[in-house]
Design a protein around this motif. Structure first.
Motif, short mmCIF file in Angstrom:
data_model
loop_
_atom_site.label_atom_id
_atom_site.label_comp_id
_atom_site.label_asym_id
_atom_site.label_seq_id
_atom_site.Cartn_x
_atom_site.Cartn_y
_atom_site.Cartn_z
N ALA A 157 0.90 -1.14 0.16
CA ALA A 157 0.49 -0.51 -0.15
C ALA A 157 0.96 1.55 -0.04
CB ALA A 157 -1.09 -0.55 1.26
N GLU A 158 0.07 2.75 0.47
CA GLU A 158 1.06 3.79 0.58
C GLU A 158 1.61 4.13 1.23
OE1 GLU A 158 2.51 4.69 -2.28
OE2 GLU A 158 1.60 3.17 -3.34
N ALA A 159 0.38 3.23 2.79
CA ALA A 159 1.01 3.98 4.18
C ALA A 159 2.34 3.36 4.82
CB ALA A 159 -0.34 3.72 4.79
N HIS A 160 3.15 4.28 5.61
CA HIS A 160 3.75 3.54 6.40
C HIS A 160 3.70 3.73 8.05
CE1 HIS A 160 4.97 7.40 5.63
NE2 HIS A 160 5.92 7.67 6.25
N HIS A 161 2.78 4.02 7.70
CA HIS A 161 2.30 4.24 10.01
C HIS A 161 1.71 2.94 10.14
CE1 HIS A 161 -0.96 6.31 7.67
NE2 HIS A 161 -1.95 6.13 8.21
N ASP A 162 0.72 3.15 11.28
CA ASP A 162 0.62 2.04 12.55
C ASP A 162 0.81 0.91 11.83
OD1 ASP A 162 -1.15 4.12 12.90
OD2 ASP A 162 -2.07 5.00 11.30
N GLY A 163 2.31 0.53 11.53
CA GLY A 163 2.75 -0.80 10.95
C GLY A 163 1.97 -1.38 9.43
N VAL A 164 1.19 -0.63 8.80
CA VAL A 164 0.22 -1.02 8.16
C VAL A 164 0.33 -2.25 7.09
CG1 VAL A 164 -1.38 -0.80 5.78
CG2 VAL A 164 -1.11 1.03 7.65
N SER A 165 2.05 -1.65 6.74
CA SER A 165 2.31 -2.68 5.98
C SER A 165 2.36 -4.25 6.62
CB SER A 165 3.64 -2.65 5.32
OG SER A 165 3.97 -1.85 4.28
N LEU A 166 2.62 -4.18 8.05
CA LEU A 166 2.99 -5.51 8.58
C LEU A 166 1.27 -5.83 8.46
CD1 LEU A 166 4.11 -7.72 10.20
CD2 LEU A 166 4.34 -6.80 11.64
N ARG A 167 -0.07 -5.47 9.19
CA ARG A 167 -0.86 -5.63 9.40
C ARG A 167 -1.36 -6.81 7.84
NH1 ARG A 167 0.26 -6.40 13.45
NH2 ARG A 167 0.27 -4.29 15.87
N LEU A 168 -0.98 -5.43 6.97
CA LEU A 168 -1.51 -6.06 5.60
C LEU A 168 -0.77 -7.64 5.52
CD1 LEU A 168 -1.15 -2.87 3.02
CD2 LEU A 168 -3.57 -4.25 4.15
N LEU A 169 0.66 -8.06 5.41
CA LEU A 169 1.32 -9.03 5.15
C LEU A 169 0.42 -9.89 6.31
CD1 LEU A 169 3.11 -10.56 4.34
CD2 LEU A 169 4.79 -9.68 6.39
N GLN A 170 0.45 -10.00 7.58
CA GLN A 170 -0.33 -10.82 8.33
C GLN A 170 -1.68 -11.16 7.96
OE1 GLN A 170 -0.65 -8.04 11.91
NE2 GLN A 170 1.65 -9.53 12.70
N LEU A 171 -2.79 -9.95 7.68
CA LEU A 171 -3.81 -10.66 7.00
C LEU A 171 -4.38 -11.07 5.61
CD1 LEU A 171 -7.09 -9.61 7.12
CD2 LEU A 171 -6.71 -7.86 5.07
N PHE A 172 -2.66 -10.72 4.56
CA PHE A 172 -2.79 -11.68 2.76
C PHE A 172 -2.16 -13.15 3.86
CE2 PHE A 172 -1.80 -7.24 0.69
CZ PHE A 172 -3.10 -7.35 0.82
N MET A 173 -1.73 -13.39 4.62
CA MET A 173 -0.87 -14.48 4.66
C MET A 173 -1.82 -15.76 5.48
SD MET A 173 1.73 -14.37 2.85
CE MET A 173 1.68 -16.56 3.77
#
Length: 656
Positions: free
Chosen positions: A220-236
């Motif tokens: 995504a484009e957001a780098h705050h709130d740990g969004v990248s990790l949350r998306l990774l956890q969600l997708f996995m």
């Protein structure tokens, strides 16, 4: 590594024991802060674009004309939007697709192109359920408030309008709510002292499917709130993750509330009265829907069916491998037996031929026809020699009989071994057919439930219930942030229980998360090397959302990479998540990936070819994934994408 099999009841009991409070007390705190347990592996659902059409009028160009563009039908697989040069409309088409999927207009659509458009229609499927999003506005009108948008679902041959109205924030929210429900996604919560509690949902998920440049974050484009990790956890597809983020956010919120003074809110009573009225209206609407299909139960059954299907599919594959190995052993045993039988027959024939020749009594010489004396045969037999040549007979009957007996024993052993292997193969085949039937039955049940979920039964009632629930939920969120409401909450007790909820929940998935992150990191490293980052030694995506990159004997992070390297990492990360999820038979990535101008950031032809081959390999191995690439037509891309799956106007023309 698999997730710990813990029921919701076990989880609540563990928290109550550690906090030395009753189970009812724990449930009260969980309910007060909107924390719901999500303990099962989620259902995997797929998003696939099916068609896109645009209408309007080009103005202010050297080629002013009507726009009448259509592309489709599309299906899973690898597709490309190509042109012979830049600035021919590739990115604009992909931006329109993203705006539709988000329900947000004009979003990234360029102002001049937004003004040209008068009608947009995007068709897509979520699993087997067809959807379409349409937009209508006067051509030349640039005010988005004058555009009208509609979200529809195909039910029983007719299009049911889920939301139709101005293309405003309300429409964007309706699209987000519908997509989150269809995919079974739960919003992940965040909290910071500057902005308070907030959630990330469909917009973050949709943005992660579009890789349009180096970007600020891996997903995504957001780098705050740990969004990248949350998306990774969600997708996995990690279980308990949304529960953990909700609990963690609630803890931060309670801790922050204790640090600020409470104040009364004169509007609280009005909000409570409105909430009570909505709850009464919801109760009546729910009663009216009592005879409609229970979508919650159906989705619960879908989750259970998916878990069973994953297990059965693994057992079927293992059984198929065992069956193939046994069949290979049977084939080898058959060849061995056939060889032994041929050798035995050959020895028996040779022995029989020798006996026949020794009993012959020729009456003349076979060379000169001179007659032979019959008495010579009698004398020769008495002396043990040949009457024709005079040589003594060599008696090898004993050795020949022994060899024949030995070979006969070998043949019988081979026959017994073959019979045993065939019996094992037959038993394995019966078991394999039974497993496959069981798997097909589960798959059939899942398809039937999916069909039932896409039915039109009481669609209006369902929409009314969902609308009231959304309104009531928004009111509860507002009331939850009202200081007057917090005055009655025992924040200290809640904080202690919430701390234990956070720890107990994280313990449930932490080992599985580390295992998945390690596998994704390895796949990410391999792909980045193939894409031209040759000096990358390793990548490690840690559980605290730090992607550590070992490059050129030094450690660095994603934010410090060059623009071209960031783009490679973003593409590799999306492919790595899809590939690891495929290998593990579960995961929640919607299966749509859009790459806009992947060769724009200093990528050599060799590295671009490697990237395209990697994309093709992922698509080929996962037959329900759809990847769309927007790029200038290059041989490396044309060699990978089937010509029938390209949108490519010739002679340097515009796409629309």
């Amino acid at each position: 590594m698999t997730a710990i099999a813990v029921t919701v009841g076990d989880w609540v009991e563990t928290i109550a024991t550690r906090a030395a409070v009753s189970i009812d007390k724990v449930r009260e705190v969980l309910e007060r802060h909107g924390i719901e347990a999500q303990a099962t592996l989620p259902r995997r659902r797929r998003l696939c674009l099916t068609d896109l059409s645009l209408k309007g009028m080009k103005r202010g160009t050297e080629d002013d004309r009507r726009i009448d563009f259509s592309w489709g039908p599309l299906s899973p697989g690898l597709w490309a939007v190509l042109s012979d040069d830049n600035f021919r409309g590739k990115s604009s088409i992909l931006n329109i697709v993203q705006a539709c999927l988000r329900g947000s207009f004009p979003y990234e659509i360029k102002p001049d192109i937004w003004g040209w458009l008068s009608a947009v229609e995007l068709g897509f499927r979520v699993d087997a359920t067809p959807y379409r999003i349409t937009l209508e506005k006067p051509s030349g009108e640039k005010d988005p408030n004058l555009a009208r948008a509609t979200l529809s679902r195909l039910d029983g041959g007719a299009w049911f309008q889920i939301r139709s109205g101005p293309a405003d924030k309300g429409f964007e929210q309706a699209v987000a709510d519908n997509m989150m429900e269809e995919f079974g996604f739960a919003k992940f919560h965040a909290f910071n002292k500057d902005h308070g509690p907030h959630t990330h949902g469909w917009n973050s998920i949709a943005a992660s499917m579009f890789v349009t440049g180096p970007g600020k974050a891996v997903f995504a484009e957001a780098h705050h709130d740990g969004v990248s990790l949350r998306l990774l956890q969600l997708f996995m597809g990690l279980p308990w993750v949304t529960t953990y983020t909700a609990a963690s956010t609630a803890l931060k919120k309670v801790s922050a509330e204790r640090e600020r003074p409470k104040a009364s809110d004169p509007g609280t009573e009005r909000l409570l009265a409105r909430l009570a009225a909505l709850e009464l209206e919801l109760e009546e609407a729910t009663k009216a829907a009592v005879h409609t299909i229970d979508r919650v139960d159906l989705r619960r059954r879908l989750v259970a069916g998916d878990v069973s299907l994953v297990s059965l599919q693994t057992r079927v594959q293992e059984g198929r491998d065992d069956e193939t190995a046994l069949a290979r052993q049977v084939s080898n045993a058959e060849r061995t037996l056939a060889g032994l039988r041929r050798t035995l027959q050959q020895l028996a024939d040779e022995r029989a031929a020798g006996l026949v020749f020794r009993t012959l009594r020729p009456v003349c010489c076979p060379s000169c026809d001179t007659g032979l004396d019959v008495r010579a045969f009698v004398a020769a037999e008495a002396s043990g020699s040949c009457a024709l040549c005079g040589n003594a007979h060599v008696d090898d009957d004993d050795d020949g009989d022994q060899r024949i007996d030995d070979l006969g024993a070998d043949v019988r052993d081979a026959e017994a071994s073959l019979a045993s292997l065939k019996a094992q193969l037959e038993a394995k085949s019966r078991k394999q057919r039974s497993l496959e039937k069981e798997r097909d039955d589960v798959r059939r049940d899942i398809d039937e439930i999916s069909d039932e979920l896409s039915s039109t039964e009481a669609a209006e009632v369902e929409l009314r219930v969902r609308t009231i629930e959304a309104q009531a939920g928004q009111l509860r969120e507002i009331l939850a942030d009202t200081p007057a409401m917090h005055a009655t909450v025992p924040a200290e007790d809640d904080a202690e229980i919430l701390r234990l909820v956070v720890k107990a929940t994280k313990d449930l998935y932490d080992d599985l998360q580390r295992d998945l992150l390690r596998e994704v990191s390895d796949e990410l490293t391999n792909l980045c090397r193939r894409f031209g980052m040759k000096n990358v030694e390793s990548m490690d995506w840690s559980a605290n959302n730090v992607l550590t990159i070992r490059q050129g004997d030094a450690d660095t992070t994603f934010s410090r990479l060059a623009a071209g390297e960031k783009l490679r990492v973003r593409i590799a990360a999306a492919l790595a998540v899809i590939e690891v999820a495929r290998r593990r038979h579960y995961g929640r990535h919607p299966g749509l990936l859009v790459l806009d101008s992947p060769a724009a950031q200093e990528m050599t032809p060799e590295h671009f070819a490697s990237l395209m081959l990697s994309v093709r390999d992922v698509v080929a191995q996962a037959d329900d994934v759809q990847v769309i690439i927007g790029a200038v037509a290059r041989p490396e891309l044309l060699d990978v994408v089937d010509g029938a799956r390209t949108l490519h106007p010739r002679d340097d023309r515009f796409l629309f």
